[in-house]
Design an enzyme around this catalytic site. Structure first.
Site, PDB file in Angstrom:
ATOM      1  N   GLU A   1       0.855  -1.201   0.000  1.00  0.00           N
ATOM      2  CA  GLU A   1       0.000   0.000   0.000  1.00  0.00           C
ATOM      3  C   GLU A   1       0.880   1.236   0.000  1.00  0.00           C
ATOM      4  O   GLU A   1       2.086   1.144   0.279  1.00  0.00           O
ATOM      5  CB  GLU A   1      -0.914  -0.014   1.235  1.00  0.00           C
ATOM      6  CG  GLU A   1      -0.153   0.178   2.526  1.00  0.00           C
ATOM      7  CD  GLU A   1      -0.911  -0.312   3.759  1.00  0.00           C
ATOM      8  OE1 GLU A   1      -1.707  -1.265   3.659  1.00  0.00           O
ATOM      9  OE2 GLU A   1      -0.673   0.287   4.822  1.00  0.00           O
TER      10      GLU A   1
ATOM     11  N   LYS B   1       2.845   4.587   0.995  1.00  0.00           N
ATOM     12  CA  LYS B   1       3.384   5.160   2.219  1.00  0.00           C
ATOM     13  C   LYS B   1       3.016   6.643   2.181  1.00  0.00           C
ATOM     14  O   LYS B   1       3.582   7.428   1.423  1.00  0.00           O
ATOM     15  CB  LYS B   1       4.902   4.972   2.268  1.00  0.00           C
ATOM     16  CG  LYS B   1       5.515   5.502   3.559  1.00  0.00           C
ATOM     17  CD  LYS B   1       6.947   4.997   3.703  1.00  0.00           C
ATOM     18  CE  LYS B   1       7.563   5.338   5.046  1.00  0.00           C
ATOM     19  NZ  LYS B   1       7.439   6.714   5.471  1.00  0.00           N
TER      20      LYS B   1
ATOM     21  N   ASP C   1       2.627  10.426   2.934  1.00  0.00           N
ATOM     22  CA  ASP C   1       3.599  11.380   3.455  1.00  0.00           C
ATOM     23  C   ASP C   1       2.866  12.473   4.228  1.00  0.00           C
ATOM     24  O   ASP C   1       2.607  13.556   3.743  1.00  0.00           O
ATOM     25  CB  ASP C   1       4.394  11.979   2.286  1.00  0.00           C
ATOM     26  CG  ASP C   1       5.701  12.573   2.756  1.00  0.00           C
ATOM     27  OD1 ASP C   1       6.024  12.415   3.949  1.00  0.00           O
ATOM     28  OD2 ASP C   1       6.383  13.194   1.935  1.00  0.00           O
TER      29      ASP C   1
ATOM     30  N   TYR D   1      -4.592   2.863   8.451  1.00  0.00           N
ATOM     31  CA  TYR D   1      -4.058   1.655   7.817  1.00  0.00           C
ATOM     32  C   TYR D   1      -3.634   0.563   8.795  1.00  0.00           C
ATOM     33  O   TYR D   1      -3.087  -0.440   8.393  1.00  0.00           O
ATOM     34  CB  TYR D   1      -2.866   1.995   6.915  1.00  0.00           C
ATOM     35  CG  TYR D   1      -1.852   2.921   7.556  1.00  0.00           C
ATOM     36  CD1 TYR D   1      -1.083   2.500   8.635  1.00  0.00           C
ATOM     37  CD2 TYR D   1      -1.670   4.211   7.081  1.00  0.00           C
ATOM     38  CE1 TYR D   1      -0.168   3.340   9.230  1.00  0.00           C
ATOM     39  CE2 TYR D   1      -0.746   5.063   7.670  1.00  0.00           C
ATOM     40  CZ  TYR D   1      -0.002   4.630   8.749  1.00  0.00           C
ATOM     41  OH  TYR D   1       0.901   5.464   9.341  1.00  0.00           O
TER      42      TYR D   1
ATOM     43  N   LYS E   1      11.300   3.104  -0.334  1.00  0.00           N
ATOM     44  CA  LYS E   1      11.298   4.557  -0.519  1.00  0.00           C
ATOM     45  C   LYS E   1      11.524   4.918  -1.982  1.00  0.00           C
ATOM     46  O   LYS E   1      12.430   4.405  -2.627  1.00  0.00           O
ATOM     47  CB  LYS E   1      12.410   5.186   0.326  1.00  0.00           C
ATOM     48  CG  LYS E   1      12.286   4.887   1.811  1.00  0.00           C
ATOM     49  CD  LYS E   1      11.303   5.800   2.483  1.00  0.00           C
ATOM     50  CE  LYS E   1      11.976   7.112   2.768  1.00  0.00           C
ATOM     51  NZ  LYS E   1      11.407   7.843   3.881  1.00  0.00           N
TER      52      LYS E   1
ATOM     53  N   CYS F   1      19.820  49.039   0.406  1.00  0.00           N
ATOM     54  CA  CYS F   1      19.539  48.299  -0.824  1.00  0.00           C
ATOM     55  C   CYS F   1      20.838  47.850  -1.484  1.00  0.00           C
ATOM     56  O   CYS F   1      21.723  48.674  -1.732  1.00  0.00           O
ATOM     57  CB  CYS F   1      18.741  49.178  -1.774  1.00  0.00           C
ATOM     58  SG  CYS F   1      18.483  48.411  -3.370  1.00  0.00           S
TER      59      CYS F   1
ATOM     60  N   CYS G   1      20.943  49.973  -5.006  1.00  0.00           N
ATOM     61  CA  CYS G   1      21.081  51.432  -5.092  1.00  0.00           C
ATOM     62  C   CYS G   1      21.585  52.062  -3.797  1.00  0.00           C
ATOM     63  O   CYS G   1      21.766  53.271  -3.728  1.00  0.00           O
ATOM     64  CB  CYS G   1      19.757  52.069  -5.486  1.00  0.00           C
ATOM     65  SG  CYS G   1      18.548  52.045  -4.144  1.00  0.00           S
TER      66      CYS G   1
ATOM     67  N   CYS H   1      13.138  48.229  -0.701  1.00  0.00           N
ATOM     68  CA  CYS H   1      13.792  49.440  -1.158  1.00  0.00           C
ATOM     69  C   CYS H   1      12.676  50.304  -1.728  1.00  0.00           C
ATOM     70  O   CYS H   1      11.930  49.868  -2.598  1.00  0.00           O
ATOM     71  CB  CYS H   1      14.812  49.112  -2.241  1.00  0.00           C
ATOM     72  SG  CYS H   1      15.470  50.614  -2.984  1.00  0.00           S
TER      73      CYS H   1
ATOM     74  N   CYS I   1      15.611  53.276  -7.894  1.00  0.00           N
ATOM     75  CA  CYS I   1      16.411  52.069  -7.773  1.00  0.00           C
ATOM     76  C   CYS I   1      16.408  51.294  -9.096  1.00  0.00           C
ATOM     77  O   CYS I   1      15.349  50.930  -9.603  1.00  0.00           O
ATOM     78  CB  CYS I   1      15.852  51.193  -6.654  1.00  0.00           C
ATOM     79  SG  CYS I   1      16.738  49.642  -6.511  1.00  0.00           S
TER      80      CYS I   1
HETATM   81  S1  IVH Z   1       2.723   0.950   8.989  1.00  0.00           S
HETATM   82  C1  IVH Z   1       4.148  -0.797  12.934  1.00  0.00           C
HETATM   83  N1  IVH Z   1       1.704   1.910   6.769  1.00  0.00           N
HETATM   84  O1  IVH Z   1       5.584   5.918   7.876  1.00  0.00           O
HETATM   85  C2  IVH Z   1       3.713  -0.309  11.605  1.00  0.00           C
HETATM   86  N2  IVH Z   1       3.100   3.313   8.064  1.00  0.00           N
HETATM   87  O2  IVH Z   1       8.447   5.793   8.171  1.00  0.00           O
HETATM   88  C3  IVH Z   1       4.116   1.045  11.328  1.00  0.00           C
HETATM   89  N3  IVH Z   1       3.363   5.566   7.153  1.00  0.00           N
HETATM   90  O3  IVH Z   1       5.578   5.907  11.368  1.00  0.00           O
HETATM   91  C4  IVH Z   1       3.454   1.789  10.315  1.00  0.00           C
HETATM   92  N4  IVH Z   1       2.087   5.284   5.382  1.00  0.00           N
HETATM   93  O4  IVH Z   1       3.675   7.154  10.168  1.00  0.00           O
HETATM   94  C5  IVH Z   1       2.482   2.146   7.835  1.00  0.00           C
HETATM   95  N5  IVH Z   1       0.707   2.653   4.797  1.00  0.00           N
HETATM   96  C6  IVH Z   1       1.478   2.873   5.853  1.00  0.00           C
HETATM   97  C7  IVH Z   1       2.099   4.134   6.063  1.00  0.00           C
HETATM   98  C8  IVH Z   1       2.906   4.302   7.183  1.00  0.00           C
HETATM   99  C9  IVH Z   1       2.833   6.158   6.050  1.00  0.00           C
HETATM  100  C10 IVH Z   1       4.258   6.266   8.111  1.00  0.00           C
HETATM  101  C11 IVH Z   1       3.998   5.942   9.553  1.00  0.00           C
HETATM  102  C12 IVH Z   1       5.322   5.440  10.074  1.00  0.00           C
HETATM  103  C13 IVH Z   1       6.278   6.008   9.087  1.00  0.00           C
HETATM  104  C14 IVH Z   1       7.564   5.204   9.069  1.00  0.00           C
END
Ligand code: IVH
Length: 726
Positions: A132, A134, A136, A245, A362, A456, A459, A474, A479
């Site tokens: 799934e 990650k 941000d 999640y 990542k 400035c 000038c 300025c 100028c």
């Molecule tokens: S699982 C014990 N699932 O990424 C399980 N984390 O870099 C821990 N994060 O602290 C988290 N999307 O805040 C999980 N689909 C996802 C996520 C996710 C973002 C964040 C989460 C975690 C951080 C770690």
């Protein structure tokens, strides 16, 4: 969450409620259900079935019923998101289960390693994974008890976080109540991520820019900052979303145990199994957990997740996702790969830092560290002085970055930036690169403070800043960094209105060295211009006479043309009306300037600073020598009668029949004067609609006659018609 049948029913009920001018208090729970349903459609599914005004109408009805019958209010009523008291502080709370981090991987080899270890630990040949996004954003942890949201907390140090429940309740994709009891769950702790969509982030940064404030580096900072805002109302306006999640902890209630046993019997006897109280625990797999959260009304990555067998499939999918990263409405910085079977997860366990059953993959970093080598100060075309960090060039998110704006002095202080520092920079999506932070722990002691100039850099004129602004400017109209823009403004239609001059000609003459500054407009070398392509005799004649005519423009146009910050046309008129000669402004204090109608502190300070700048005064003298009108013509215009001789007038509020400038002209025609403020020297205050402080002030001075617009017209009209016109 809602079956087709339920959806249909709720839609019908919505229609019925909208048709009601007044909804019966006995229908309060039905009305709440309707509102919850539409929140879900809008915020979780992004697929609204109701227009905003209709939602608002129903919401107001609910508020009305609850106001009249407070005993009917429930904790999960849609109205309970909007309690308005401020957060005094965010108490520290302990998570039921520590919030761990994730181990990271960057390429296929890392993933193969992870899979090998996972197979060793589980003694399996092939592992089922759930992949799934990650997200941000900022991680949160929610607790529901007896189906009600009782607490929302930030991650904090993973063991303890901050209780931000009131703010969390403002996020409308997070349900205030969720039917966990249907799954036999009495208490549950769930985890997820609060985020700001790219669109909401852009809107937010645009709003900051409008206020002259520096943008935030990325939507993650915006989301985590938003969770800690004192005023929950503002949190509601930030358009935050939440993906849930993970279930970190839950307690089943006794009923579950009973039904579980009963179902085993039922199963054994071949009886049908109630689908909701399925004996297959949804929490026995990660994908089942996502499914359950989805069914309970949460935004979980239910639609985004992919379940695969073995690591090779995982590798294929994570790369596919990276390709479509930019098409998502929110930022993701990678994918999370989780062992799908919870029993296997338990078997694999965790380190103190991260679970062994999950890994983050990542994406290519949009962050990088580099060195801040020097600072340059740029003067923009409006005079704003911007510090620009010169960096060791570094690649971030596919582009090489060598310099980054540091916006203003405040920003440098806040981020604790020094020359020689290592800095973390980021290019979030299509946002221009930003410095996220300095890394003071890497300092060697050779770093140098950044000194913001007071003059400035172009000038050398003294820089100026209003109290409520972060930007130094300025304000010298000569100028070189700004002069082209200033000349363009000076000749423009609403300013000196020099027809046939225009932006293109200003730029052309400037580039050819034929025009260097504002006074240069009046000393143009027309011989040289006549040799340019496209300048025939006729166009030169036109230009010449337009320039000549502009010398007689009324004073307010000149004041506006000077491009004084915050002085628009209306203010320019007010200022011009309050003086006889532009040079009077040189001797006015900002307090005196504030006596003028509608001139507040900010405007007064800006005018004051402009006329304290020696270069600007020099230019004004030059313009005077060149024959420009520096007086308020109206004031020295011949009078038609002298009936109002020596009488002073001031206008306040909105007049309905006369324009203020017309009325003032009438006074002057008859020998009267316009006062610049309320004082004992004032004879008449003419009061229009919505008059404010001037009226209050005048009431305290007995000698001032306070008259209406009609009385004024009568006074002028009668006296004027009787008066002999010379
Ligand atoms: S699982 C014990 N699932 O990424 C399980 N984390 O870099 C821990 N994060 O602290 C988290 N999307 O805040 C999980 N689909 C996802 C996520 C996710 C973002 C964040 C989460 C975690 C951080 C770690």
């Amino acid at each position: 969450m809602y079956s087709a049948e339920q959806t249909k029913h709720l839609q019908q009920q919505t229609k019925a409620f909208i048709a009601h001018a007044q909804i019966d208090k006995n229908d309060v729970e039905a009305l709440r259900n309707v509102l919850r349903f539409h929140e879900y459609r809008y915020y979780v599914l992004n697929d609204p079935l109701l227009a905003d005004p209709e939602y608002d109408q129903l919401f107001k009805q609910l508020e009305k019923i609850e106001e009249g019958n407070p005993e009917l209010i429930t904790g999960d009523s849609p109205t309970q998101r909007v309690g308005s008291s401020l957060n005094q502080s965010f108490p520290t709370v302990q998570h039921l289960v520590p919030m761990l981090s994730l181990d990271n991987s960057y390429d296929a080899d890392d993933l193969l390693d992870f899979d090998r270890k996972a197979r060793e630990l589980t003694r399996l040949d092939v592992i089922e994974y759930c992949i799934e996004p990650k997200f941000d954003g900022a991680s949160i942890s929610l607790i529901y008890e007896d189906d009600m949201l009782v607490r929302g907390a930030t991650r904090g140090d993973g063991v303890e976080g901050e209780d931000v429940t009131t703010n969390i309740k403002r996020i409308r994709s997070i349900p205030l109540s969720a039917p966990f009891s249907q799954y036999g769950i009495q208490q549950i702790e769930i985890r997820g991520e609060v985020l700001m969509t790219k669109a909401a982030f852009k809107k937010y940064n645009d709003a900051l820019a409008e206020q002259g404030l520096p943008p935030l580096a990325n939507p993650r900072n915006a989301a985590s900052g938003s969770l800690r805002i004192k005023d929950p109302k503002i949190v509601g306006k930030r358009n935050l979303e939440a993906f849930l999640y993970n279930v970190s902890y839950y307690i089943r209630d006794d009923r579950w145990q009973m039904t579980d046993d009963r179902k085993k019997e039922e199963k054994a006897s071949g009886a049908s199994v109630n689908s909701h109280l399925s004996s297959v625990n949804p929490l026995s797999t990660h994908s089942g957990t996502l499914q359950m959260l989805w069914e309970c009304g949460f935004r979980s990555p239910q639609k985004e997740k992919i379940v695969v067998q073995g690591i090779n499939e995982v590798i294929k999918h994570v790369h596919d996702f990276e390709e479509m990263r930019d098409t998502l409405p929110y930022e993701i910085d990678g994918m999370v790969i989780k062992v799908n079977e919870i029993a296997l997860q338990d078997k694999m366990g965790m380190t103190t830092h991260h679970p062994r059953w999950a890994i983050a993959f990542k994406f290519k970093a949009r962050q990088a560290t580099t060195k801040l080598r020097a600072v340059e100060f740029n003067v923009g075309r409006t005079g704003a002085v911007t510090p620009v960090a010169k960096l060791d060039p570094v690649a971030v998110g596919g582009v090489t970055v060598g310099s980054i704006s540091m916006h203003n002095e405040e920003y440098i202080k806040e981020k604790d930036l020094m020359i020689g520092d290592s800095v973390l920079i980021e290019r979030a999506g299509d946002v221009i690169p930003q410095i996220v932070k300095s890394l003071p722990e890497l300092r060697t002691g050779d770093e140098k403070h950044i000194h913001f100039p007071r003059h400035c850099p172009v000038c050398k004129s003294e820089l100026y800043k209003t109290e409520d602004e972060a930007v130094w400017r300025c304000i010298n109209i000569e100028c070189p960094a700004q002069v082209v823009e200033r000349i363009i403004h000076f000749v423009s239609k609403d300013a000196m209105d020099i027809k046939s001059f225009g932006e293109a000609n200003v730029r052309k003459f400037y580039e050819l060295g034929l025009l260097k500054d504002v006074p240069g407009i009046y000393t143009l070398d027309f011989d040289a211009i006549s040799k340019l392509e496209g300048f025939g005799k006729k166009s030169i004649d036109n230009l010449q006479s337009a320039i000549e005519a502009s010398k007689q423009q009324p004073l307010y146009r000149l004041i506006y043309a000077l491009g004084i910050r915050y002085v628009g046309e209306t203010t320019a008129k007010t200022v011009a009306n309050a003086i006889h000669d532009v040079f009077e402004l040189e001797n006015m204090s900002d307090v005196q300037l504030q006596q003028m109608e509608d001139v507040g502190v900010k405007v007064a300070q800006s005018i004051f600073a402009f006329f304290q700048n020696k270069e600007n005064i020099k230019i004004l003298h030059k313009l005077k020598e060149l024959g420009l009108q520096m007086y308020n013509i109206k004031r020295s215009a011949p009078t038609e009668s002298n009936t109002l001789h020596e009488q002073t007038f001031l206008f306040t509020g909105t007049m309905l029949k006369l324009k203020r400038s017309e009325a003032e002209e009438m006074v002057e025609k008859h020998g009267g004067k316009i006062a610049s403020g309320v004082s004992s020297k004032l004879n008449y205050l003419v009061v229009g609609e919505d008059a404010g402080s001037k009226l209050e002030k005048a009431k305290k001075i007995n000698t001032i006659k306070i008259i209406s617009e009609d009385e004024f017209i009568k006074l002028i009209g009668e006296e004027a018609s009787l008066a002999p016109i010379p």
